[in-house]
Design a protein around this motif. Structure first.
Motif, PDB file in Angstrom:
ATOM      1  N   TYR A  41       0.804  -1.212   0.000  1.00 41.92           N
ATOM      2  CA  TYR A  41       0.000   0.000   0.000  1.00 41.92           C
ATOM      3  C   TYR A  41       0.847   1.276   0.000  1.00 41.92           C
ATOM      4  O   TYR A  41       0.304   2.375   0.014  1.00 41.92           O
ATOM      5  CB  TYR A  41      -0.920   0.038   1.238  1.00 41.92           C
ATOM      6  N   GLN A  42       2.140   1.125  -0.024  1.00 41.24           N
ATOM      7  CA  GLN A  42       3.024   2.282   0.051  1.00 41.24           C
ATOM      8  C   GLN A  42       2.966   3.086  -1.251  1.00 41.24           C
ATOM      9  O   GLN A  42       2.777   2.541  -2.336  1.00 41.24           O
ATOM     10  CB  GLN A  42       4.454   1.821   0.324  1.00 41.24           C
ATOM     11  N   ARG A  43       3.168   4.379  -1.139  1.00 37.05           N
ATOM     12  CA  ARG A  43       3.178   5.256  -2.321  1.00 37.05           C
ATOM     13  C   ARG A  43       4.365   4.904  -3.230  1.00 37.05           C
ATOM     14  O   ARG A  43       5.424   4.448  -2.771  1.00 37.05           O
ATOM     15  CB  ARG A  43       3.264   6.718  -1.887  1.00 37.05           C
ATOM     16  N   ASP A  44       4.198   5.135  -4.533  1.00 34.82           N
ATOM     17  CA  ASP A  44       5.193   4.734  -5.529  1.00 34.82           C
ATOM     18  C   ASP A  44       6.557   5.366  -5.291  1.00 34.82           C
ATOM     19  O   ASP A  44       7.595   4.731  -5.523  1.00 34.82           O
ATOM     20  CB  ASP A  44       4.715   5.109  -6.941  1.00 34.82           C
ATOM     21  N   GLU A  45       6.575   6.631  -4.851  1.00 39.77           N
ATOM     22  CA  GLU A  45       7.837   7.350  -4.675  1.00 39.77           C
ATOM     23  C   GLU A  45       8.740   6.681  -3.641  1.00 39.77           C
ATOM     24  O   GLU A  45       9.966   6.840  -3.680  1.00 39.77           O
ATOM     25  CB  GLU A  45       7.582   8.799  -4.240  1.00 39.77           C
ATOM     26  N   VAL A  46       8.144   5.931  -2.731  1.00 41.44           N
ATOM     27  CA  VAL A  46       8.887   5.203  -1.703  1.00 41.44           C
ATOM     28  C   VAL A  46       9.027   3.731  -2.077  1.00 41.44           C
ATOM     29  O   VAL A  46      10.094   3.132  -1.930  1.00 41.44           O
ATOM     30  CB  VAL A  46       8.168   5.353  -0.336  1.00 41.44           C
ATOM     31  N   PHE A  47       7.960   3.168  -2.603  1.00 45.97           N
ATOM     32  CA  PHE A  47       7.899   1.746  -2.965  1.00 45.97           C
ATOM     33  C   PHE A  47       9.049   1.357  -3.903  1.00 45.97           C
ATOM     34  O   PHE A  47       9.611   0.257  -3.793  1.00 45.97           O
ATOM     35  CB  PHE A  47       6.554   1.479  -3.637  1.00 45.97           C
ATOM     36  N   LYS A  48       9.431   2.254  -4.800  1.00 49.74           N
ATOM     37  CA  LYS A  48      10.459   1.934  -5.796  1.00 49.74           C
ATOM     38  C   LYS A  48      11.832   1.699  -5.178  1.00 49.74           C
ATOM     39  O   LYS A  48      12.705   1.096  -5.800  1.00 49.74           O
ATOM     40  CB  LYS A  48      10.544   3.041  -6.842  1.00 49.74           C
ATOM     41  N   HIS A  49      12.041   2.161  -3.945  1.00 53.25           N
ATOM     42  CA  HIS A  49      13.333   1.979  -3.285  1.00 53.25           C
ATOM     43  C   HIS A  49      13.422   0.673  -2.484  1.00 53.25           C
ATOM     44  O   HIS A  49      14.485   0.344  -1.953  1.00 53.25           O
ATOM     45  CB  HIS A  49      13.614   3.155  -2.342  1.00 53.25           C
ATOM     46  N   ALA A  50      12.327  -0.071  -2.424  1.00 52.58           N
ATOM     47  CA  ALA A  50      12.290  -1.258  -1.568  1.00 52.58           C
ATOM     48  C   ALA A  50      13.121  -2.405  -2.128  1.00 52.58           C
ATOM     49  O   ALA A  50      13.125  -2.670  -3.336  1.00 52.58           O
ATOM     50  CB  ALA A  50      10.850  -1.717  -1.384  1.00 52.58           C
ATOM     51  N   ASP A  51      13.824  -3.085  -1.234  1.00 51.76           N
ATOM     52  CA  ASP A  51      14.547  -4.307  -1.599  1.00 51.76           C
ATOM     53  C   ASP A  51      13.593  -5.497  -1.626  1.00 51.76           C
ATOM     54  O   ASP A  51      13.793  -6.452  -2.390  1.00 51.76           O
ATOM     55  CB  ASP A  51      15.668  -4.572  -0.592  1.00 51.76           C
ATOM     56  N   PHE A  52      12.578  -5.456  -0.758  1.00 43.99           N
ATOM     57  CA  PHE A  52      11.526  -6.479  -0.736  1.00 43.99           C
ATOM     58  C   PHE A  52      10.183  -5.769  -0.708  1.00 43.99           C
ATOM     59  O   PHE A  52      10.027  -4.744  -0.048  1.00 43.99           O
ATOM     60  CB  PHE A  52      11.637  -7.374   0.506  1.00 43.99           C
ATOM     61  N   THR A 282      -8.998  -9.263 -20.047  1.00 44.71           N
ATOM     62  CA  THR A 282     -10.078  -9.348 -19.064  1.00 44.71           C
ATOM     63  C   THR A 282     -10.165  -8.036 -18.292  1.00 44.71           C
ATOM     64  O   THR A 282      -9.232  -7.236 -18.271  1.00 44.71           O
ATOM     65  CB  THR A 282      -9.855 -10.515 -18.088  1.00 44.71           C
ATOM     66  N   ARG A 283     -11.314  -7.839 -17.667  1.00 42.05           N
ATOM     67  CA  ARG A 283     -11.547  -6.608 -16.906  1.00 42.05           C
ATOM     68  C   ARG A 283     -11.814  -6.964 -15.446  1.00 42.05           C
ATOM     69  O   ARG A 283     -12.554  -7.907 -15.155  1.00 42.05           O
ATOM     70  CB  ARG A 283     -12.737  -5.838 -17.488  1.00 42.05           C
ATOM     71  N   TRP A 284     -11.202  -6.192 -14.523  1.00 43.67           N
ATOM     72  CA  TRP A 284     -11.277  -6.488 -13.097  1.00 43.67           C
ATOM     73  C   TRP A 284     -11.680  -5.251 -12.320  1.00 43.67           C
ATOM     74  O   TRP A 284     -11.201  -4.151 -12.583  1.00 43.67           O
ATOM     75  CB  TRP A 284      -9.918  -6.990 -12.600  1.00 43.67           C
ATOM     76  N   LEU A 285     -12.546  -5.461 -11.348  1.00 46.50           N
ATOM     77  CA  LEU A 285     -12.914  -4.417 -10.401  1.00 46.50           C
ATOM     78  C   LEU A 285     -12.389  -4.860  -9.036  1.00 46.50           C
ATOM     79  O   LEU A 285     -12.742  -5.937  -8.550  1.00 46.50           O
ATOM     80  CB  LEU A 285     -14.435  -4.236 -10.352  1.00 46.50           C
ATOM     81  N   VAL A 286     -11.531  -4.030  -8.431  1.00 44.77           N
ATOM     82  CA  VAL A 286     -10.780  -4.459  -7.257  1.00 44.77           C
ATOM     83  C   VAL A 286     -11.111  -3.604  -6.030  1.00 44.77           C
ATOM     84  O   VAL A 286     -11.071  -2.374  -6.086  1.00 44.77           O
ATOM     85  CB  VAL A 286      -9.261  -4.397  -7.532  1.00 44.77           C
ATOM     86  N   ALA A 287     -11.392  -4.287  -4.932  1.00 45.13           N
ATOM     87  CA  ALA A 287     -11.664  -3.601  -3.661  1.00 45.13           C
ATOM     88  C   ALA A 287     -10.485  -3.795  -2.729  1.00 45.13           C
ATOM     89  O   ALA A 287     -10.452  -4.699  -1.894  1.00 45.13           O
ATOM     90  CB  ALA A 287     -12.948  -4.132  -3.021  1.00 45.13           C
ATOM     91  N   THR A 288      -9.479  -2.959  -2.905  1.00 47.30           N
ATOM     92  CA  THR A 288      -8.382  -2.841  -1.950  1.00 47.30           C
ATOM     93  C   THR A 288      -7.686  -1.508  -2.197  1.00 47.30           C
ATOM     94  O   THR A 288      -8.141  -0.706  -3.030  1.00 47.30           O
ATOM     95  CB  THR A 288      -7.425  -4.038  -1.992  1.00 47.30           C
ATOM     96  N   GLU A 289      -6.597  -1.255  -1.546  1.00 44.24           N
ATOM     97  CA  GLU A 289      -5.960   0.066  -1.495  1.00 44.24           C
ATOM     98  C   GLU A 289      -5.534   0.569  -2.882  1.00 44.24           C
ATOM     99  O   GLU A 289      -5.106  -0.186  -3.743  1.00 44.24           O
ATOM    100  CB  GLU A 289      -4.765  -0.008  -0.545  1.00 44.24           C
ATOM    101  N   LEU A 290      -5.648   1.883  -3.071  1.00 40.62           N
ATOM    102  CA  LEU A 290      -5.482   2.529  -4.374  1.00 40.62           C
ATOM    103  C   LEU A 290      -4.101   2.332  -4.992  1.00 40.62           C
ATOM    104  O   LEU A 290      -3.987   2.052  -6.190  1.00 40.62           O
ATOM    105  CB  LEU A 290      -5.781   4.025  -4.231  1.00 40.62           C
ATOM    106  N   ASN A 291      -3.021   2.514  -4.219  1.00 36.69           N
ATOM    107  CA  ASN A 291      -1.684   2.397  -4.790  1.00 36.69           C
ATOM    108  C   ASN A 291      -1.444   1.011  -5.377  1.00 36.69           C
ATOM    109  O   ASN A 291      -0.870   0.878  -6.460  1.00 36.69           O
ATOM    110  CB  ASN A 291      -0.625   2.704  -3.724  1.00 36.69           C
TER     111      ASN A 291
END
Length: 365
Positions: A41-52, A282-291
């Motif tokens: 759920y982390q924002r992309d600007e931070v997520f991209k630095h993750a090792d895992f 295929t098309r998907w409608l997803v109920a979880t966090e936006l990021n």
């Protein structure tokens, strides 16, 4: 090496590009001594630095198995606590922004749960009839409470196995802090809705009658995730009117009515796997966090898949969003300079009891 830690004020006005460069440089200097964990759920600007990357339990186990001395958890407070509990003694767990909490976890604190346990004891033989089960999205002291009372921890991936384990030992379960995960899982196991009662922690005896408590198989804490609370069954109906071919997939933290209208229900890892492995176009409608949904949509575009966020309202995890590039750069440059800041440490006795509940879970699932 600086004699004093660098203050956060030095980073607050830096733009993201400069923070990125500083994070990369600090990572290079620290090498294998440091691992950055990025929750889905982390924002992309931070997520991209993750090792895992992954969910909270997976990330904590990744960190514990690594050679890292420092575990920088880009998530929320309870996640960094789990990392501290499961990691080796020489490893240090760090949360870039101490204000990154979890509103759902905060709905069940130790005082409220102990009061609930005492009030249940006035009606039933609580120690012999009730297994306390806490969702991993909870504070360490609640995991310790479960360890002390022969209980267990669960995740959204293994909740059914954990409930089966619990019912094999005692006839009832006290499930906290998320009522929806408990209700959705229990219903799929065949437990009638009338045998799953919600304990309102703001009312005496949870707002329940003696008969309701005695007849209940699951006592569900009246807590919820504010992100997943935003999804409504009418959103599914309206979307299907426009795109009837859509597959609906929801996280079990969503309301019962939403999950009942869904084709698939599962954890973040399950959602990612299901959509990734689905047929092209295929098309998907997803109920979880936006990021998470936005990243999944970008990833699947090449296969002709359309991945939509269920709610028409902007709905991200606001506390997770507190961890920004500025805080990550601040933590990383301090580590590179020899300063540990924002360390998360669970007291030894509490950690031992919490680990007992976590080990029960790991043995089952």
């Amino acid at each position: 090496m600086a004699n004093t830690p660098f203050p956060i004020e030095d980073y607050a006005l830096l733009d993201d590009a400069e923070c990125d460069a500083r994070i990369v440089a600090a990572k290079a200097k620290l090498g294998k001594r440091c691992v950055i964990l990025g929750h889905h759920y982390q924002r992309d600007e931070v997520f991209k630095h993750a090792d895992f990357t992954g969910d909270s339990l997976k990330l904590s186990r990744n960190a514990a198995e690594s050679d890292a001395e420092y575990i920088v958890f880009c998530g929320v407070h309870f996640m960094a606590e789990v990392a501290d509990i499961l990691s080796r003694p020489e490893q240090i767990s760090i949360l870039p922004d101490l204000a990154a909490g979890c509103s759902m976890a905060d709905m069940a604190n130790l005082i409220k749960v102990q009061k609930c346990w005492q009030e249940l004891a006035e009606v039933i033989d609580v120690e012999n009839e009730v297994t306390p089960v806490t969702y991993i999205n909870s504070a360490a002291d609640l995991k310790a409470f479960c360890g002390e009372h022969q209980g267990i921890v669960c995740t959204s991936s293994n909740a059914q196995k954990i409930l089966e384990w619990s019912f094999a030992r005692r006839s009832k379960v006290l499930f906290f802090p998320d009522q929806h995960l408990g209700r959705n899982t229990g219903y799929r196991m065949g437990i009638p809705l009338e045998q799953m009662v919600a304990w309102d922690f703001n009312k005496p005896q949870g707002g329940l009658t003696i008969d309701q408590i005695k007849n209940a198989k699951m006592i569900l804490w009246n807590g919820y995730c504010s992100v997943h609370q935003a999804f409504k069954p009418e959103q599914i109906d309206q979307f299907l009117e426009r795109y009837p071919e859509t597959k609906v997939i929801s996280h079990p933290e969503a309301a019962f009515e939403v999950c009942q209208k869904s084709d698939y229900i599962g954890s973040t890892e399950y959602i990612l796997k299901t959509v990734r492995e689905a047929e092209p176009n295929t098309r998907w409608l997803v109920a979880t966090e936006l990021n998470l949904v936005n990243r999944l949509n970008e990833e699947c575009k090449a296969q002709g898949k359309h991945v939509h966020f269920m709610s028409p309202m902007l709905c991200m995890c606001s506390t997770m969003f507190r961890t920004d590039p500025q805080h990550l750069a601040w933590v990383m440059e301090n580590l590179a300079a020899g300063h540990v800041i924002n360390r998360i440490t669970v007291p030894a006795k509490e950690a031992a009891l919490a680990k007992k509940a976590l080990d029960n879970m790991l043995a089952v699932a």
